[in-house]
Design a protein around this motif. Sequence first.
Motif, PDB file in Angstrom:
ATOM      1  N   GLY A  45       0.782  -1.227   0.000  1.00  0.00           N
ATOM      2  CA  GLY A  45       0.000   0.000   0.000  1.00  0.00           C
ATOM      3  C   GLY A  45       0.814   1.276   0.000  1.00  0.00           C
ATOM      4  N   SER A  46       2.138   1.185  -0.119  1.00  0.00           N
ATOM      5  CA  SER A  46       3.002   2.365  -0.083  1.00  0.00           C
ATOM      6  C   SER A  46       3.163   2.972  -1.470  1.00  0.00           C
ATOM      7  CB  SER A  46       4.382   1.983   0.462  1.00  0.00           C
ATOM      8  OG  SER A  46       5.038   1.102  -0.443  1.00  0.00           O
ATOM      9  N   ARG A  47       3.738   4.175  -1.499  1.00  0.00           N
ATOM     10  CA  ARG A  47       4.024   4.814  -2.779  1.00  0.00           C
ATOM     11  C   ARG A  47       5.008   3.991  -3.614  1.00  0.00           C
ATOM     12  NH1 ARG A  47       1.096   7.836  -5.843  1.00  0.00           N
ATOM     13  NH2 ARG A  47       2.198   7.318  -7.744  1.00  0.00           N
TER      14      ARG A  47
ATOM     15  N   GLU B  22      -0.082  -9.500  -0.497  1.00  0.00           N
ATOM     16  CA  GLU B  22      -0.057  -8.509   0.573  1.00  0.00           C
ATOM     17  C   GLU B  22       0.310  -9.229   1.861  1.00  0.00           C
ATOM     18  OE1 GLU B  22      -2.966  -4.863   1.223  1.00  0.00           O
ATOM     19  OE2 GLU B  22      -3.890  -6.738   1.851  1.00  0.00           O
ATOM     20  N   VAL B  23       1.382  -8.748   2.516  1.00  0.00           N
ATOM     21  CA  VAL B  23       1.858  -9.387   3.750  1.00  0.00           C
ATOM     22  C   VAL B  23       1.797  -8.364   4.877  1.00  0.00           C
ATOM     23  CG1 VAL B  23       3.752 -10.631   4.858  1.00  0.00           C
ATOM     24  CG2 VAL B  23       3.414 -10.820   2.382  1.00  0.00           C
ATOM     25  N   ASP B  24       0.890  -8.574   5.818  1.00  0.00           N
ATOM     26  CA  ASP B  24       0.758  -7.702   6.984  1.00  0.00           C
ATOM     27  C   ASP B  24       0.793  -6.219   6.601  1.00  0.00           C
ATOM     28  OD1 ASP B  24       0.657  -9.971   8.479  1.00  0.00           O
ATOM     29  OD2 ASP B  24       2.711  -9.828   9.237  1.00  0.00           O
ATOM     30  N   PRO B  25      -0.161  -5.731   5.820  1.00  0.00           N
ATOM     31  CA  PRO B  25      -0.132  -4.319   5.411  1.00  0.00           C
ATOM     32  C   PRO B  25      -0.323  -3.390   6.598  1.00  0.00           C
ATOM     33  CG  PRO B  25      -2.245  -5.290   4.896  1.00  0.00           C
ATOM     34  CD  PRO B  25      -1.362  -6.422   5.358  1.00  0.00           C
TER      35      PRO B  25
ATOM     36  N   ALA C 142      -4.898  -1.559  -6.801  1.00  0.00           N
ATOM     37  CA  ALA C 142      -3.813  -1.987  -7.687  1.00  0.00           C
ATOM     38  C   ALA C 142      -4.330  -2.992  -8.708  1.00  0.00           C
ATOM     39  CB  ALA C 142      -2.677  -2.595  -6.871  1.00  0.00           C
ATOM     40  N   ALA C 143      -5.237  -3.856  -8.277  1.00  0.00           N
ATOM     41  CA  ALA C 143      -5.813  -4.845  -9.192  1.00  0.00           C
ATOM     42  C   ALA C 143      -6.611  -4.166 -10.304  1.00  0.00           C
ATOM     43  CB  ALA C 143      -6.698  -5.815  -8.417  1.00  0.00           C
TER      44      ALA C 143
ATOM     45  N   LEU D  63      10.078 -11.011  -9.405  1.00  0.00           N
ATOM     46  CA  LEU D  63       9.237 -10.410  -8.384  1.00  0.00           C
ATOM     47  C   LEU D  63       9.402  -8.903  -8.450  1.00  0.00           C
ATOM     48  CD1 LEU D  63       8.376 -11.353  -4.830  1.00  0.00           C
ATOM     49  CD2 LEU D  63       9.541  -9.176  -5.126  1.00  0.00           C
ATOM     50  N   ALA D  64       8.289  -8.185  -8.437  1.00  0.00           N
ATOM     51  CA  ALA D  64       8.302  -6.722  -8.414  1.00  0.00           C
ATOM     52  C   ALA D  64       7.970  -6.249  -7.014  1.00  0.00           C
ATOM     53  CB  ALA D  64       7.298  -6.155  -9.411  1.00  0.00           C
ATOM     54  N   MET D  65       8.698  -5.260  -6.544  1.00  0.00           N
ATOM     55  CA  MET D  65       8.439  -4.734  -5.208  1.00  0.00           C
ATOM     56  C   MET D  65       8.885  -3.285  -5.120  1.00  0.00           C
ATOM     57  SD  MET D  65      11.484  -6.597  -2.992  1.00  0.00           S
ATOM     58  CE  MET D  65      11.054  -5.717  -1.486  1.00  0.00           C
ATOM     59  N   GLY D  66       8.229  -2.562  -4.232  1.00  0.00           N
ATOM     60  CA  GLY D  66       8.679  -1.219  -3.928  1.00  0.00           C
ATOM     61  C   GLY D  66       9.877  -1.293  -3.013  1.00  0.00           C
ATOM     62  N   ALA D  67      10.885  -0.507  -3.306  1.00  0.00           N
ATOM     63  CA  ALA D  67      12.099  -0.540  -2.506  1.00  0.00           C
ATOM     64  C   ALA D  67      12.192   0.695  -1.631  1.00  0.00           C
ATOM     65  CB  ALA D  67      13.317  -0.625  -3.423  1.00  0.00           C
TER      66      ALA D  67
END
Length: 264
Positions: A154-156, A179-182, A192-193, A230-234
């Motif tokens: 849920g972050s930018r 989603e893991v423990d948002p 996002a979906a 895997l895509a992720m926000g860093a």
Amino acid sequence: MKNILLLVHDDPAQESRLQVALDVTRWLGGHLECLAVRELPMLSYGDYSAAEAMAMMDRDDSTKGSLQSVVEDRLAGEDVAWSCERSFEARSDALNYASDFADLIVMSSRLDEVGDKLPTPERLPLRSGRPILAVPPGTKGLDLGAPVVIAWDGSRPAVEAVRAAARLSGDASEVVLIEVDPPSGALAMEEAAVYLSRHGITPHLIERDRAPTVADTLLDQIRLVGAGFLAMGAYGSPPSAERIFGGVTRTMLQRSPVPLLLAH
């Protein structure tokens, strides 16, 4: 995404970087820009001038068997548009400056064998804000038809990861939003979906508890679906550049068996 930037340097992970960059560029119908970095040697008083040192390095690079000539010979036989540029800047600076007109930067996720001499995602000053495809050592290529996993909190940065992943997931056999423990008040995964659906992608939404850590949960999901990347926000929340790759991102860079698409 059309302009793909690749660091070219003589290290054990070079072939993995090159193969992944070729796969991405070919799939996108883009242009592969190879950046060969040669740092000028430190010169003491009475040694050659900087211009003379550069001329000698030019002669070295033009000899048959130099890394740049080997890469150029290899690319001449590939079905992608490409070019090679050289820089005598410090490696991190050269890669940072060259990223201004890149859509995607391909680099190694870790380079334990060569110490601190080469830039990795943790060491790159991220002036450009471009997404990075971080390639683990030993990677044979990138299967863009394989499942894709997108980490969501849920972050930018997570929003940017979804945007970047949408451009590379058109042929994926499955796209998983996990989603893991948002945190409380985070942007809903369903939003996002909806975004992905408007790019012709119908994601599978998964909520999981960390077991025992967020990184362990993501690694388990990669293995479970046979993900291609895997895509992720860093970078999360720490404000200082020195600590910006803490926590989950650092662990994933060290342990992920597949390339990571990092957005920030």
